[in-house]
Design a protein around this motif. Structure first.
Motif, PDB file in Angstrom:
ATOM      1  N   PHE A  86      44.070  48.211  37.829  1.00  0.00           N
ATOM      2  CA  PHE A  86      42.862  47.626  37.256  1.00  0.00           C
ATOM      3  C   PHE A  86      41.926  48.705  36.718  1.00  0.00           C
ATOM      4  O   PHE A  86      41.428  48.609  35.595  1.00  0.00           O
ATOM      5  CB  PHE A  86      42.145  46.776  38.309  1.00  0.00           C
ATOM      6  N   MET A  89      43.329  50.189  33.583  1.00  0.00           N
ATOM      7  CA  MET A  89      43.225  49.300  32.435  1.00  0.00           C
ATOM      8  C   MET A  89      41.802  49.279  31.875  1.00  0.00           C
ATOM      9  O   MET A  89      41.605  49.412  30.657  1.00  0.00           O
ATOM     10  CB  MET A  89      43.651  47.889  32.838  1.00  0.00           C
ATOM     11  N   ILE A  90      40.809  49.142  32.727  1.00  0.00           N
ATOM     12  CA  ILE A  90      39.436  49.075  32.224  1.00  0.00           C
ATOM     13  C   ILE A  90      38.995  50.432  31.674  1.00  0.00           C
ATOM     14  O   ILE A  90      38.268  50.515  30.696  1.00  0.00           O
ATOM     15  CB  ILE A  90      38.455  48.536  33.296  1.00  0.00           C
ATOM     16  N   ASP A  93      40.485  50.778  28.178  1.00  0.00           N
ATOM     17  CA  ASP A  93      39.746  49.943  27.224  1.00  0.00           C
ATOM     18  C   ASP A  93      38.375  50.538  26.925  1.00  0.00           C
ATOM     19  O   ASP A  93      37.910  50.501  25.780  1.00  0.00           O
ATOM     20  CB  ASP A  93      39.615  48.525  27.766  1.00  0.00           C
ATOM     21  N   ILE A 118      36.476  41.992  26.206  1.00  0.00           N
ATOM     22  CA  ILE A 118      37.782  41.571  26.712  1.00  0.00           C
ATOM     23  C   ILE A 118      37.588  40.437  27.715  1.00  0.00           C
ATOM     24  O   ILE A 118      36.876  40.571  28.712  1.00  0.00           O
ATOM     25  CB  ILE A 118      38.530  42.766  27.339  1.00  0.00           C
ATOM     26  N   ASP A 119      38.231  39.311  27.416  1.00  0.00           N
ATOM     27  CA  ASP A 119      38.070  38.108  28.238  1.00  0.00           C
ATOM     28  C   ASP A 119      38.515  38.307  29.680  1.00  0.00           C
ATOM     29  O   ASP A 119      37.960  37.688  30.595  1.00  0.00           O
ATOM     30  CB  ASP A 119      38.857  36.940  27.629  1.00  0.00           C
ATOM     31  N   GLU A 120      39.503  39.149  29.910  1.00  0.00           N
ATOM     32  CA  GLU A 120      39.999  39.384  31.273  1.00  0.00           C
ATOM     33  C   GLU A 120      38.921  39.974  32.180  1.00  0.00           C
ATOM     34  O   GLU A 120      39.000  39.850  33.400  1.00  0.00           O
ATOM     35  CB  GLU A 120      41.193  40.331  31.246  1.00  0.00           C
ATOM     36  N   PHE A 121      37.923  40.624  31.577  1.00  0.00           N
ATOM     37  CA  PHE A 121      36.866  41.257  32.354  1.00  0.00           C
ATOM     38  C   PHE A 121      35.598  40.404  32.416  1.00  0.00           C
ATOM     39  O   PHE A 121      34.548  40.885  32.842  1.00  0.00           O
ATOM     40  CB  PHE A 121      36.521  42.630  31.781  1.00  0.00           C
ATOM     41  N   ALA A 122      35.687  39.161  32.022  1.00  0.00           N
ATOM     42  CA  ALA A 122      34.504  38.291  31.985  1.00  0.00           C
ATOM     43  C   ALA A 122      33.854  38.158  33.363  1.00  0.00           C
ATOM     44  O   ALA A 122      32.627  38.042  33.468  1.00  0.00           O
ATOM     45  CB  ALA A 122      34.887  36.916  31.445  1.00  0.00           C
TER      46      ALA A 122
END
Length: 129
Positions: A86, A89-90, A93, A118-122
């Motif tokens: 995680f 990945m962040i 990005d 990025i929607d995954e980090f909403a």
């Protein structure tokens, strides 16, 4: 673990029918050994080598949850590995936004931009405020 002794291959000993190199076969042996289930202290040592985060700290954090009374070494390792992935990945990005600003250093605004874009980090929106 079994110790292996590597012997150099001279051109006369090289077998043309053999597929793959000696390095590939050593890599396959290492993967095979690591894929076997291990228990006891050896498993802890192997897991801690594969994890970049301190497993004892992860276990302590997991136990702060009142619903968690016991945590196996395997579960601690999986949580640590997921956390590493995680963060990687962040960070990657956020690095894109830093590079757009012609910087090599990540700043808070880069993380904010990655979280917003990025929607995954909403689920992280508002956590850095």
């Amino acid at each position: 673990m079994a110790a292996t002794v590597a012997t150099p291959v001279t051109p006369a000993e090289h077998d043309p029918d053999r597929c793959g190199s000696e390095e590939e076969s050593r890599g396959a042996e290492a993967e095979e050994e690591s894929s076997q289930q291990q228990t006891g202290p050896a498993a802890t040592v192997t897991h801690s080598r594969l994890s970049k985060l301190p497993l004892a700290r992860i276990k302590a954090l997991m136990k702060t949850d009142p619903d968690v009374s016991l945590a196996s070494q395997e579960s601690v390792f999986i949580i640590a590995k997921a956390t590493e992935l995680f963060v990687e990945m962040i960070a990657k990005d956020a690095l894109v936004y830093a590079q757009q600003g012609k910087r090599k250093t990540l700043q808070r605004k880069d993380l904010d931009n990655a979280i917003e874009a990025i929607d995954e980090f909403a689920f992280l929106e508002g956590t850095l405020d």
